[in-house]
Design an enzyme around this catalytic site. Sequence first.
Site, short mmCIF file in Angstrom:
data_model
loop_
_atom_site.label_atom_id
_atom_site.label_comp_id
_atom_site.label_asym_id
_atom_site.label_seq_id
_atom_site.Cartn_x
_atom_site.Cartn_y
_atom_site.Cartn_z
N HIS A 51 -9.08 -10.38 -1.48
CA HIS A 51 -9.10 -10.15 -0.48
C HIS A 51 -10.42 -10.80 0.89
O HIS A 51 -11.49 -10.34 0.35
CB HIS A 51 -9.24 -8.65 0.52
CG HIS A 51 -9.95 -8.42 1.42
ND1 HIS A 51 -8.35 -7.58 2.27
CD2 HIS A 51 -10.16 -8.50 2.92
CE1 HIS A 51 -8.79 -7.01 3.78
NE2 HIS A 51 -10.32 -8.13 4.32
N ASP A 106 -8.26 -5.31 -2.80
CA ASP A 106 -7.86 -5.47 -1.34
C ASP A 106 -8.27 -4.64 -0.16
O ASP A 106 -8.36 -3.28 -0.56
CB ASP A 106 -6.64 -5.03 -1.48
CG ASP A 106 -5.71 -5.94 -0.28
OD1 ASP A 106 -6.00 -6.47 -0.14
OD2 ASP A 106 -5.09 -4.75 0.72
N ASN A 155 -5.41 -6.56 9.41
CA ASN A 155 -6.72 -7.31 8.92
C ASN A 155 -5.77 -8.30 7.40
O ASN A 155 -5.66 -7.50 6.97
CB ASN A 155 -7.20 -6.28 8.08
CG ASN A 155 -8.95 -7.24 8.70
OD1 ASN A 155 -9.02 -8.41 8.52
ND2 ASN A 155 -9.65 -6.33 7.49
N ASP A 181 2.04 -7.02 2.15
CA ASP A 181 1.43 -6.21 2.70
C ASP A 181 1.40 -4.99 3.50
O ASP A 181 0.67 -4.21 4.24
CB ASP A 181 0.36 -6.76 3.87
CG ASP A 181 -1.26 -6.61 3.49
OD1 ASP A 181 -1.44 -5.38 2.91
OD2 ASP A 181 -2.01 -6.92 4.58
N HIS A 191 0.52 -1.32 0.26
CA HIS A 191 -0.25 -0.02 -0.21
C HIS A 191 1.28 0.63 0.69
O HIS A 191 2.19 1.60 0.99
CB HIS A 191 -1.10 -0.07 1.48
CG HIS A 191 -1.69 -1.49 1.28
ND1 HIS A 191 -3.57 -1.11 0.73
CD2 HIS A 191 -2.06 -1.81 1.94
CE1 HIS A 191 -3.58 -2.61 0.66
NE2 HIS A 191 -2.66 -3.04 1.25
#
Lengths: 177, 306, 424
Positions: C180, C153, C279, C306, C63
């Site tokens: 996801h 996602d 998460n 992630d 991200h």
Amino acid sequence: MSKEILDSNDINRAIRRMAHEIIEKNKGTENLCLVGIQKGGVVLAGRLASQIESIEAGPIEVGALDITFYRDDLNTKEEQPVVKRTDVPFTITGKTVVLVDDVLFTGRSIRAAMDALTDFGRPAYIQLAVLIDRGHRELPIRADYAGKNIPTSFDDLVEVVLEEDNSKNRAVLISGQ
Amino acid sequence: MIKSKHLLGIKELSAKEIYHILDTASGFKDVLKRDIKKVPPLRGKSVVSLFFEPSTRTKTSFALAAKRLSADFVNFSVSTSSVIKGETIQDTALTIQSLGADFMIVRHASSGVPHLLSNILEMSVINAGDGANEHPTQALLDLFTILAHKKRIEGLTVSIIGDIAHSRVAKSNIYALTKLGANVRVICPPTLMPAEIEKLGVDVFHSTDKGVKNCDVVMTLRLQLERQSKGFLPSLEEYFNLYGLTSERLKLAKDDAIVMHPGPMNRGVEIESAVADGPQSVILEQVTNGIAVRMAVLYLLAGVKK
Amino acid sequence: MNILIKNGRVIDPSQNIDGYKDVLIKGRKIQGLYTKGKAPDAGKIIDASNCIVIPGLVDMHTHLREPGFEYKETIKTGTMAAVKGGFTTVCCMPNTKPVNDTIAVTEFILERSLKEGSCSVYPIGAITISQKSEALTELEAMIKAGCIAFSDDGMPVTNSVMMRRALEYSKIFKVPIISHCEDLNLSEGGVMNEGFVSTIVGLQGIPKAAEETMVARDLSLCELTGGRLHIAHVSTEGSVKLIRNAKSRGINVTAETCPHYFSLTDEAVISYDTNLKVNPPIRTAHDVEAIKEGLKDGTIDVIATDHAPHHIDDKNKEFDAAAFGISGLETAFALSLHLVEQGTMDLNQLIMKISITPSKIMGINKGTLSIDADADITIINPENKFIVDPSKFASKGKNSPFNKWQLKGTVEKTVSMGKVFEWK
């Protein structure tokens, strides 16, 4: 280094003399009660009371007072407080209360005890009886009855042992460094 | 002796510390029986309550406890404060500390908030309930009440009925009772049972009749009424039929069993009025004892070396 | 100017190479591998003694936060964090603001990374518009603009029909659909793994079933459609079993896990450290073992980060209110290298999972040191110990649960498209 300053006989004699003085000063035992300060004063108050009773017939009221909640050193003391029993099963209002403690030192315990006592009622008089007065007062407090005056250094420790078995009773001075 | 200046939970306390608090509380209980119900040890100290959830009884109990120790008590009202203007909880807490307070009594809907604050504050933090984690002073006053009636904790059987999954009262009591050697039973529908609760050393029951059989103490918990809309229960009536504490059910417990409830009660949901008001109920005594226990907590934490 | 990387142990499973070789770089490309002393002279020499020289790491799950959340991370800082962590390629997830569901956003990301990025950036487009599970994005246009895969996602594709259509439609382009997996009803309100630890700390749990039910659904849909499914961030034993079973039946699925799922257990949450909030949540020791087993037997193909950087204000909150995510780029390789130490896998397998396989899944020409390949090379001292210090991260996100951990395996130098990055 420790040194015995009172033996069993010395203590008995002192208690006898204090009992006589208490009766004399108060002209008898009417309206008189004893309150021992936890924890050294409680046994001594009991002994004084039986001595007084043996001189002046008739029972005398005896209470126990825990002053932990009235101390002014909660934040400064190393050990944490342990609350002991408070048992004053009679009214003190209008009476002559003799506070009893084993050793009189800075006077702070007595100050706390007087605060505690006045939360229970309004005594006519408060008097103070101690077995040993070791000096070093930090407050304007003095004993009405003292078993013995012992000069000490501020850092010394004075320990009083009072038990049912009289032969073990003694007072010891442990020199501070 | 008490090791931490914070009271975050019963989890963090030893059995010895718990007994020390309870012993001290009996000293204060005596004070509360006198005409002058006030002692001076916390003179000059101030206690601030910071409640992010509504509560009347716990806050009032802490307020009285503080005042009877001669401390000043101030309620930091969240609804009128900058918290609702978006201030972080840390900033709020640090502000209160800068105002010179010595104790913070905190309640928050999110578990772990007292821990978070204790990490950044010099002052003592007392957990007055955090999420579904703990409500340590409630468990302490419950223990104190049980001791007053049963003279011991070890070996007793205590049955806790209700919404265990969402109950910080149940959690703190489970820790406290098991640490002191009681047998704890938890009784509730499977939808309200937290995961793997049996690992805490409790016995799990879905039947109230079986769960209260021969127990010494029955503790019922408040059922949050919104559980029904979230699908945990079909109806409050059915909950009462299955888990309500009725006179009939109470007969299954020992004859001298006592009935406890942390309040506030939903009569007719988790407890029948006849039981709440009956001779075995000690519910109002719990409230009285709460003050002595909270006095003991404030007093002992003040004595912990900073 | 040519660059020669000397004295290192070169490991490149894509060519079955493991030995002491010198790597010559010319411009943005690899010129060749030479046995010791045989390489021609170069303008710059990098001494890789005591180091392994491997294909640049490829993170297929990053991200970068830009556009929209530049206070958390930017393409500039995120790619700097990547090269610092040994990654020369990152594939960035579309949950930006606006969501990467149009070519405008895709083009913006690519332009910005060419201008300010330190490594190669490949955008992942959203499967559905605004990630709302309501309508498919224009896959063809977005692929032309530069998207290499599609994912919602951060959000699952809750609508099963929409997921079916995505798996079907994407077959035209042979691009992976990255899922996801999370049943939002089951996970609602949850902030950590549901289990004994959530009971102890009193935080609401997310059951493993919240992940596994959707893994099962997507595997069924993959079987139904013959689409190209990739399961993101696998965290539970049940998911590993489902994927293992699907693979044994020949279903065209790949899967990834992240370092935190094999390095941490939910017991750490007892501290209420919000840096542990992620998460899917960190699971139990049992799951950690299953994840390692899945990595070992190939059920899990990829280790991805992630990487989810957050501003400190988003983490410095009560646990319930804190943001989900771990800033992972700068600790991922060392944490993964620990698996080699533990015997879960060998170095070859690790390099496959963190460089070569993700390149293959994403269909990009990365993850190799072959002649004429992009000069993406990571030089690591596998024996060197270091203490994790998030305050020194290149990422804006200091949200690492590995703060103060001692790890082994320092990234000494990263060469990205021929450009050398090194740190003092």
